[in-house]
Motif scaffolding. Sequence first.
Motif, PDB file in Angstrom:
ATOM      1  N   GLN A  19       0.826  -1.209   0.000  1.00  0.00           N
ATOM      2  CA  GLN A  19       0.000   0.000   0.000  1.00  0.00           C
ATOM      3  C   GLN A  19       0.859   1.257   0.000  1.00  0.00           C
ATOM      4  OE1 GLN A  19      -3.072  -0.048   3.011  1.00  0.00           O
ATOM      5  NE2 GLN A  19      -3.665  -2.128   2.502  1.00  0.00           N
ATOM      6  N   LEU A  22       2.194   1.954  -3.499  1.00  0.00           N
ATOM      7  CA  LEU A  22       1.186   2.549  -4.375  1.00  0.00           C
ATOM      8  C   LEU A  22       0.982   4.022  -4.030  1.00  0.00           C
ATOM      9  CD1 LEU A  22      -0.880   2.275  -6.646  1.00  0.00           C
ATOM     10  CD2 LEU A  22      -2.550   1.583  -4.916  1.00  0.00           C
ATOM     11  N   ALA A  23       0.941   4.333  -2.757  1.00  0.00           N
ATOM     12  CA  ALA A  23       0.768   5.723  -2.330  1.00  0.00           C
ATOM     13  C   ALA A  23       1.902   6.593  -2.869  1.00  0.00           C
ATOM     14  CB  ALA A  23       0.702   5.797  -0.811  1.00  0.00           C
ATOM     15  N   ASN A  32      -4.947   7.188   2.424  1.00  0.00           N
ATOM     16  CA  ASN A  32      -5.956   7.095   1.365  1.00  0.00           C
ATOM     17  C   ASN A  32      -6.007   5.678   0.810  1.00  0.00           C
ATOM     18  OD1 ASN A  32      -6.826   9.838   1.368  1.00  0.00           O
ATOM     19  ND2 ASN A  32      -4.954  10.383   0.287  1.00  0.00           N
ATOM     20  N   VAL A  33      -4.839   5.098   0.578  1.00  0.00           N
ATOM     21  CA  VAL A  33      -4.773   3.732   0.052  1.00  0.00           C
ATOM     22  C   VAL A  33      -5.361   2.766   1.076  1.00  0.00           C
ATOM     23  CG1 VAL A  33      -3.263   1.927  -0.851  1.00  0.00           C
ATOM     24  CG2 VAL A  33      -2.760   4.331  -1.337  1.00  0.00           C
ATOM     25  N   TRP A  36      -9.069   2.739   0.819  1.00  0.00           N
ATOM     26  CA  TRP A  36      -9.542   1.954  -0.332  1.00  0.00           C
ATOM     27  C   TRP A  36      -9.507   0.474   0.017  1.00  0.00           C
ATOM     28  CZ3 TRP A  36      -5.499   4.517  -4.025  1.00  0.00           C
ATOM     29  CH2 TRP A  36      -5.801   5.864  -4.196  1.00  0.00           C
ATOM     30  N   VAL A  43     -12.022   3.359  -4.867  1.00  0.00           N
ATOM     31  CA  VAL A  43     -10.744   3.452  -5.569  1.00  0.00           C
ATOM     32  C   VAL A  43     -10.950   4.343  -6.793  1.00  0.00           C
ATOM     33  CG1 VAL A  43      -8.915   2.168  -6.741  1.00  0.00           C
ATOM     34  CG2 VAL A  43     -10.137   1.109  -4.827  1.00  0.00           C
ATOM     35  N   VAL A  47      -6.503   5.148 -10.606  1.00  0.00           N
ATOM     36  CA  VAL A  47      -5.758   4.115  -9.883  1.00  0.00           C
ATOM     37  C   VAL A  47      -6.176   2.735 -10.389  1.00  0.00           C
ATOM     38  CG1 VAL A  47      -5.309   3.075  -7.621  1.00  0.00           C
ATOM     39  CG2 VAL A  47      -5.372   5.570  -7.873  1.00  0.00           C
TER      40      VAL A  47
END
Length: 70
Positions: A19, A22-23, A32-33, A36, A43, A47
């Motif tokens: 995660q 990805l952030a 935020n991730v 999701w 999402v 993304v």
Amino acid sequence: MTLDALEFRESLRSLGLQQTQLARLVRIHPSNVQRWAQGQARVPGAVEALLLVLLNTDLTYRDLIELVGA
């Protein structure tokens, strides 16, 4: 394509992507991730599209970091 929380987590797992990675890649706060992944927020389409590209190409996280300069 609309990912629910489970599909989102499975996509990250399939990619071997954390995660926090990805952030960093999409330049947002890791919380935020996390939202999701827990189904607390939808999402974003961009993304979802990125994950779809990653799932269907040989690009790696390192390749993308180099491309976007994150």
